[in-house]
Design a protein around this motif. Structure first.
Motif, PDB file in Angstrom:
ATOM      1  N   PHE A 147       0.847  -1.185   0.000  1.00 31.20           N
ATOM      2  CA  PHE A 147       0.000   0.000   0.000  1.00 31.20           C
ATOM      3  C   PHE A 147       0.886   1.239   0.000  1.00 31.20           C
ATOM      4  N   GLY A 148       0.370   2.286  -0.631  1.00 32.19           N
ATOM      5  CA  GLY A 148       1.115   3.532  -0.675  1.00 32.19           C
ATOM      6  C   GLY A 148       0.275   4.645  -1.269  1.00 32.19           C
ATOM      7  N   SER A 149       0.938   5.583  -1.916  1.00 37.31           N
ATOM      8  CA  SER A 149       0.278   6.725  -2.560  1.00 37.31           C
ATOM      9  C   SER A 149       0.617   6.705  -4.054  1.00 37.31           C
ATOM     10  N   GLU A 150      -0.285   7.257  -4.836  1.00 35.57           N
ATOM     11  CA  GLU A 150      -0.117   7.187  -6.293  1.00 35.57           C
ATOM     12  C   GLU A 150      -0.618   8.479  -6.940  1.00 35.57           C
ATOM     13  N   PHE A 151       0.000   8.858  -8.044  1.00 35.60           N
ATOM     14  CA  PHE A 151      -0.500   9.980  -8.851  1.00 35.60           C
ATOM     15  C   PHE A 151      -0.299   9.636 -10.328  1.00 35.60           C
ATOM     16  N   THR A 152      -1.185  10.179 -11.149  1.00 37.22           N
ATOM     17  CA  THR A 152      -1.134   9.976 -12.602  1.00 37.22           C
ATOM     18  C   THR A 152      -1.475  11.295 -13.293  1.00 37.22           C
ATOM     19  N   VAL A 153      -0.687  11.625 -14.266  1.00 49.68           N
ATOM     20  CA  VAL A 153      -0.926  12.817 -15.089  1.00 49.68           C
ATOM     21  C   VAL A 153      -1.068  12.368 -16.535  1.00 49.68           C
ATOM     22  N   ASP A 154      -2.232  12.648 -17.150  1.00 50.50           N
ATOM     23  CA  ASP A 154      -2.484  12.345 -18.567  1.00 50.50           C
ATOM     24  C   ASP A 154      -2.822  13.647 -19.277  1.00 50.50           C
ATOM     25  N   LEU A 155      -1.980  14.046 -20.218  1.00 48.33           N
ATOM     26  CA  LEU A 155      -2.177  15.308 -20.939  1.00 48.33           C
ATOM     27  C   LEU A 155      -1.958  15.088 -22.434  1.00 48.33           C
ATOM     28  N   GLU A 156      -2.637  15.907 -23.209  1.00 49.04           N
ATOM     29  CA  GLU A 156      -2.442  15.932 -24.663  1.00 49.04           C
ATOM     30  C   GLU A 156      -2.441  17.394 -25.106  1.00 49.04           C
ATOM     31  N   TRP A 157      -1.341  17.786 -25.726  1.00 55.62           N
ATOM     32  CA  TRP A 157      -1.157  19.184 -26.117  1.00 55.62           C
ATOM     33  C   TRP A 157      -1.033  19.234 -27.641  1.00 55.62           C
ATOM     34  N   LYS A 158      -2.001  19.888 -28.298  1.00 59.57           N
ATOM     35  CA  LYS A 158      -1.974  20.062 -29.746  1.00 59.57           C
ATOM     36  C   LYS A 158      -1.341  21.407 -30.062  1.00 59.57           C
ATOM     37  N   PHE A 159      -0.080  21.365 -30.472  1.00 58.86           N
ATOM     38  CA  PHE A 159       0.580  22.601 -30.865  1.00 58.86           C
ATOM     39  C   PHE A 159      -0.023  23.168 -32.143  1.00 58.86           C
ATOM     40  N   SER A 160      -0.410  22.290 -33.042  1.00 56.01           N
ATOM     41  CA  SER A 160      -1.050  22.664 -34.305  1.00 56.01           C
ATOM     42  C   SER A 160      -1.786  21.436 -34.820  1.00 56.01           C
ATOM     43  N   ASP A 161      -2.364  21.556 -36.005  1.00 55.18           N
ATOM     44  CA  ASP A 161      -3.046  20.397 -36.586  1.00 55.18           C
ATOM     45  C   ASP A 161      -2.076  19.288 -36.973  1.00 55.18           C
ATOM     46  N   ALA A 162      -0.805  19.624 -37.115  1.00 54.95           N
ATOM     47  CA  ALA A 162       0.174  18.636 -37.571  1.00 54.95           C
ATOM     48  C   ALA A 162       1.059  18.103 -36.451  1.00 54.95           C
ATOM     49  N   VAL A 163       1.157  18.822 -35.336  1.00 56.67           N
ATOM     50  CA  VAL A 163       2.081  18.428 -34.269  1.00 56.67           C
ATOM     51  C   VAL A 163       1.320  18.362 -32.944  1.00 56.67           C
ATOM     52  N   LYS A 164       1.506  17.270 -32.216  1.00 56.20           N
ATOM     53  CA  LYS A 164       0.918  17.148 -30.882  1.00 56.20           C
ATOM     54  C   LYS A 164       1.830  16.312 -29.990  1.00 56.20           C
ATOM     55  N   TRP A 165       1.629  16.479 -28.700  1.00 52.77           N
ATOM     56  CA  TRP A 165       2.451  15.808 -27.690  1.00 52.77           C
ATOM     57  C   TRP A 165       1.524  15.150 -26.674  1.00 52.77           C
ATOM     58  N   LYS A 166       1.686  13.859 -26.476  1.00 55.57           N
ATOM     59  CA  LYS A 166       0.932  13.107 -25.480  1.00 55.57           C
ATOM     60  C   LYS A 166       1.899  12.618 -24.408  1.00 55.57           C
ATOM     61  N   THR A 167       1.536  12.867 -23.160  1.00 50.42           N
ATOM     62  CA  THR A 167       2.421  12.482 -22.066  1.00 50.42           C
ATOM     63  C   THR A 167       1.625  11.806 -20.956  1.00 50.42           C
ATOM     64  N   ARG A 168       2.282  10.835 -20.310  1.00 51.66           N
ATOM     65  CA  ARG A 168       1.695  10.131 -19.167  1.00 51.66           C
ATOM     66  C   ARG A 168       2.785   9.999 -18.102  1.00 51.66           C
ATOM     67  N   LEU A 169       2.514  10.566 -16.959  1.00 50.69           N
ATOM     68  CA  LEU A 169       3.443  10.509 -15.829  1.00 50.69           C
ATOM     69  C   LEU A 169       2.763   9.741 -14.706  1.00 50.69           C
ATOM     70  N   TYR A 170       3.373   8.643 -14.326  1.00 52.72           N
ATOM     71  CA  TYR A 170       2.805   7.756 -13.299  1.00 52.72           C
ATOM     72  C   TYR A 170       3.830   7.599 -12.172  1.00 52.72           C
ATOM     73  N   GLY A 171       3.352   7.719 -10.957  1.00 56.75           N
ATOM     74  CA  GLY A 171       4.218   7.553  -9.801  1.00 56.75           C
ATOM     75  C   GLY A 171       3.524   6.793  -8.685  1.00 56.75           C
ATOM     76  N   TYR A 172       4.262   5.889  -8.068  1.00 57.60           N
ATOM     77  CA  TYR A 172       3.737   5.113  -6.935  1.00 57.60           C
ATOM     78  C   TYR A 172       4.864   4.966  -5.913  1.00 57.60           C
ATOM     79  N   THR A 173       4.538   5.166  -4.654  1.00 55.88           N
ATOM     80  CA  THR A 173       5.561   5.102  -3.614  1.00 55.88           C
ATOM     81  C   THR A 173       4.990   4.485  -2.352  1.00 55.88           C
ATOM     82  N   THR A 174       5.848   3.723  -1.659  1.00 56.86           N
ATOM     83  CA  THR A 174       5.557   3.180  -0.333  1.00 56.86           C
ATOM     84  C   THR A 174       6.718   3.596   0.569  1.00 56.86           C
ATOM     85  N   PHE A 175       6.700   3.081   1.739  1.00 54.06           N
ATOM     86  CA  PHE A 175       7.822   3.373   2.636  1.00 54.06           C
ATOM     87  C   PHE A 175       9.104   2.662   2.207  1.00 54.06           C
TER      88      PHE A 175
END
Length: 422
Positions: A338-366
């Motif tokens: 058992f521990g703590s967790e966070f997740t970040v899901d983002l999608e950034w469309k710079f233009s119709d031709a370029v985009k960036w998808k990112t997923r940051l996942y973290g989990y920690t216990t003692f």
């Protein structure tokens, strides 16, 4: 109308008198000419006096009389009714007698005829007889009321659809040939990468939402230097993310999140018979309870969410004991913590031709920590062709420490090929 005709008659009398005086004064006509036309002038004057007397006695003048009076002041015209009236015993028609006298004595004065006038007035329609319509009288009947016909109406009630669906497909194929005497060395190889992402999301626009995402990736590579394996997997992922949320504020939700992932098949290293991964070896499941924050920034170009969970449960499983020891399972096939967790899901469309998808996942216990940061840069050329750059650093101190990279792991992949989205 009577005053106008009376004024016109008086002017005519004065004109005739002035003409007669001028004729006598200038000596233009001889006595024989005057004697010859004396009766003509007398008849014309009698006609004018008759008109004057009729205008004084009558309040209104009929249309027929009005037309006859106008003939005295118009250019001399040959009328058919004047000739036919000469054979009738009508002593009141002095105007007709005056015109007949002019026809007989001075036919050279006639300028036009009644027939020519009718040709010039082509738009005029003379109705000699009144038009009479025969009306058929019938008994008046009471109106029959119209009875409305009642027909069944099919009413279709459409319930709102709160489900939305989305998908991305991509397929990249690569081939590289290097001759045996290439001055820089290297080897020929073939590789392919297929990826599939499907989403099914429910949102009733009030308090409830349920998001589901299925990700599948599989890549293969063959190389001549590997004498033990005809091909090896370069990318192998099967991951399901499901999130159930209850709205707390405009952008905040109380959320329960489930993440489960494994791979499709076995994985090896070049010229190494050791099995490093297989289906359900390992299998990771994470269930967390926390809150979500919805992101909609930069004019709707940057969208996604942050998931913060102070309470999380994590389980690792491997059906092979050798793999279980390598991923930190000291005993048996399972590992629970058992521990703590966070997740970040983002999608950034710079233009119709370029985009960036990112997923940051973290989990920690003692005792241990996991951190994964997946970044995908997509360059779209058209609807079906795109290029991708995948960068994936990872930290896990629950496994054995590496001499060169410690607890850090890194993967990078660039590709170009077919892609389709809906």
């Amino acid at each position: 109308m009577n005053k106008k005709l009376l004024f016109t008659a008086v002017l005519a009398l004065l004109s005739v008198g002035a003409i007669a005086q001028q004729t006598v004064r200038q000596g233009m006509r001889s006595k024989e000419y005057v004697r010859e036309n004396e009766s003509l002038v007398r008849n014309y004057i009698d006609s004018l006096e008759t008109v004057r007397d009729s205008l004084k006695t009558q309040r209104t003048v009929s249309a027929e009389s009005d037309l006859r009076i106008k003939r005295l002041f118009m250019p001399l015209t040959y009328y058919n009714d004047v000739i036919s009236g000469a054979f009738q015993l009508d002593t009141t028609n002095t105007i007709g007698k005056t015109l007949l006298h002019m026809y007989l004595r001075h036919p050279e004065w006639v300028e036009t005829t009644e027939a020519d006038l009718r040709k010039q007035q082509s738009n005029r329609v003379d109705v000699r007889r009144p038009i009479r319509h025969e009306v058929e009288l019938v008994d008046r009947l009471a109106p029959v009321p119209l009875e409305s016909e009642v027909a069944p109406i099919a009413v279709m009630i459409m319930k709102p659809n709160f489900w939305s669906y989305r998908g991305d497909y991509s397929l990249q194929i690569f081939q590289n040939y290097v001759s045996g005497n290439w001055y820089k060395g290297g080897e020929s190889n073939y590789s392919a990468l297929a990826a599939l992402l499907m989403e099914a999301n429910y949102n009733n626009k009030q308090k409830l939402k349920w998001e589901n995402r299925l990700e599948m990736k599989y890549g293969l590579q063959s190389s001549r230097s590997d004498s033990l394996h005809s091909y090896k997997s370069t990318e192998d992922l099967l991951r399901l993310t499901s999130k159930f949320g209850l709205q707390a504020d405009k952008k905040w939700y109380y959320t329960v999140q489930f993440i489960g992932y494994t791979q499709f098949t076995h994985s090896y290293k070049s010229n190494d018979p050791t099995l490093y991964a297989h289906f359900l070896a390992p299998l990771n499941i994470n269930v967390s309870l926390g809150m979500d924050y919805a992101v909609d920034w930069i004019s709707h170009k940057l969208k996604g969410n942050f998931h913060i969970a102070p309470l999380a449960y994590n389980m690792k499983y491997s059906q092979f004991r050798d793999i279980a020891k390598r991923i930190g399972i000291s005993e048996g096939h399972f590992k629970h913590d058992f521990g703590s967790e966070f997740t970040v899901d983002l999608e950034w469309k710079f233009s119709d031709a370029v985009k960036w998808k990112t997923r940051l996942y973290g989990y920690t216990t003692f005792r241990r920590s996991e951190l994964e940061w997946e970044n995908t840069f997509v360059l779209t050329f058209n609807k079906y062709i795109s290029a991708q750059l995948f960068i994936y650093p990872r930290f896990d101190d629950g496994v054995a420490r590496d001499l060169h990279h410690a607890y850090w792991q890194f993967k990078e992949l660039s590709s170009i090929g077919f892609q389709y989205s809906f």
